[in-house]
Design a protein around this motif. Structure first.
Motif, PDB file in Angstrom:
ATOM      1  N   LYS A  79       0.709  -6.203  -3.581  1.00  0.00           N
ATOM      2  CA  LYS A  79       0.093  -5.391  -4.627  1.00  0.00           C
ATOM      3  C   LYS A  79      -1.421  -5.462  -4.474  1.00  0.00           C
ATOM      4  O   LYS A  79      -2.002  -6.546  -4.467  1.00  0.00           O
ATOM      5  CB  LYS A  79       0.454  -5.927  -6.020  1.00  0.00           C
ATOM      6  N   VAL A  81      -5.053  -4.942  -6.078  1.00  0.00           N
ATOM      7  CA  VAL A  81      -5.590  -4.937  -7.440  1.00  0.00           C
ATOM      8  C   VAL A  81      -6.285  -3.606  -7.722  1.00  0.00           C
ATOM      9  O   VAL A  81      -6.814  -2.966  -6.807  1.00  0.00           O
ATOM     10  CB  VAL A  81      -6.545  -6.133  -7.696  1.00  0.00           C
ATOM     11  N   SER A  82      -6.291  -3.205  -8.981  1.00  0.00           N
ATOM     12  CA  SER A  82      -6.802  -1.876  -9.332  1.00  0.00           C
ATOM     13  C   SER A  82      -8.293  -1.714  -9.060  1.00  0.00           C
ATOM     14  O   SER A  82      -8.746  -0.612  -8.772  1.00  0.00           O
ATOM     15  CB  SER A  82      -6.505  -1.578 -10.808  1.00  0.00           C
ATOM     16  N   ASN A  83      -9.059  -2.800  -9.141  1.00  0.00           N
ATOM     17  CA  ASN A  83     -10.510  -2.683  -8.915  1.00  0.00           C
ATOM     18  C   ASN A  83     -10.900  -3.042  -7.474  1.00  0.00           C
ATOM     19  O   ASN A  83     -12.075  -3.303  -7.195  1.00  0.00           O
ATOM     20  CB  ASN A  83     -11.279  -3.538  -9.919  1.00  0.00           C
ATOM     21  N   ASP A 138     -12.126   5.879  -3.154  1.00  0.00           N
ATOM     22  CA  ASP A 138     -11.328   4.753  -3.631  1.00  0.00           C
ATOM     23  C   ASP A 138      -9.950   4.686  -2.974  1.00  0.00           C
ATOM     24  O   ASP A 138      -9.490   3.612  -2.597  1.00  0.00           O
ATOM     25  CB  ASP A 138     -11.148   4.831  -5.149  1.00  0.00           C
ATOM     26  N   SER A 139      -9.303   5.833  -2.832  1.00  0.00           N
ATOM     27  CA  SER A 139      -7.952   5.840  -2.254  1.00  0.00           C
ATOM     28  C   SER A 139      -7.953   5.306  -0.823  1.00  0.00           C
ATOM     29  O   SER A 139      -7.038   4.573  -0.420  1.00  0.00           O
ATOM     30  CB  SER A 139      -7.358   7.247  -2.287  1.00  0.00           C
ATOM     31  N   THR A 142      -8.460   1.482  -0.983  1.00  0.00           N
ATOM     32  CA  THR A 142      -7.214   0.827  -1.416  1.00  0.00           C
ATOM     33  C   THR A 142      -6.243   0.744  -0.250  1.00  0.00           C
ATOM     34  O   THR A 142      -5.627  -0.308  -0.006  1.00  0.00           O
ATOM     35  CB  THR A 142      -6.581   1.598  -2.598  1.00  0.00           C
TER      36      THR A 142
END
Length: 172
Positions: A79, A81-83, A138-139, A142
């Motif tokens: 996973k 993390v969102s940030n 961002d994508s 990630t």
């Protein structure tokens, strides 16, 4: 010279308009593009068979590698993390501080991928990578963190299996 294999959308329209209409073995008239004048020849299958087979093997190898890396992430419940994109940009802005950072970018069963790990990977990839990463959306960041975390899992799996790479291969 040979341009190798290319798909539609990779060349300028004037070039493609002629190239994709040629029959096997056929030679075009002179084609003018913004890059100059060209004579295009579509080679015979026998001439390109070896290169095509090699290309297909490479493509299949890349796809299998990708599937295997994805499966490692799934098995270990990876996973991001969102940030993570913000943390990546901060780390790239101050690599000296980031190389010691325990901040987690991604977690998985049995471990985590940290900012410090990111900096080690980016340093190994070279300065042009770091310069490019800061500009990515961002994508993309990630996905990059996910890929590096999957590679970290792969390296750990190789280590636990006793696989050791010679120094010259690590350097490469």
């Amino acid at each position: 010279g040979s341009l190798g294999r290319f798909s539609k959308g990779q060349m300028v329209p004037a070039f493609e308009a002629v190239a994709f209409k040629l029959e096997v073995g056929q030679i075009s008239d002179i084609v003018e593009t913004p890059f100059g004048y060209h004579v295009i020849r579509r080679p015979l299958a026998a001439e390109v068979r070896g290169r095509l087979v090699q290309y297909m093997r490479e493509q299949l190898g890349r796809q299998l590698d990708s599937v295997y890396l994805d499966s490692l992430g799934i098995q270990r419940k990876l996973k991001v993390v969102s940030n993570a994109p913000d943390l990546v940009r901060q780390a790239l802005g101050d690599k000296g501080e980031a190389i010691r950072s325990p901040k987690v970018l991604a977690s998985y069963d049995g471990g985590a991928f940290t900012v410090a790990s990111l900096i080690r990977w980016v340093t190994g990839l070279g300065p042009e990578w770091a310069a490019d990463l800061g500009q990515r959306p961002d994508s993309s960041l990630t996905q990059f963190v996910k890929l590096l975390a999957q590679n970290q899992i792969l390296v750990a799996q190789a280590d636990s299996a006793g696989i050791v790479l010679p120094a010259d291969q690590w350097a490469a």
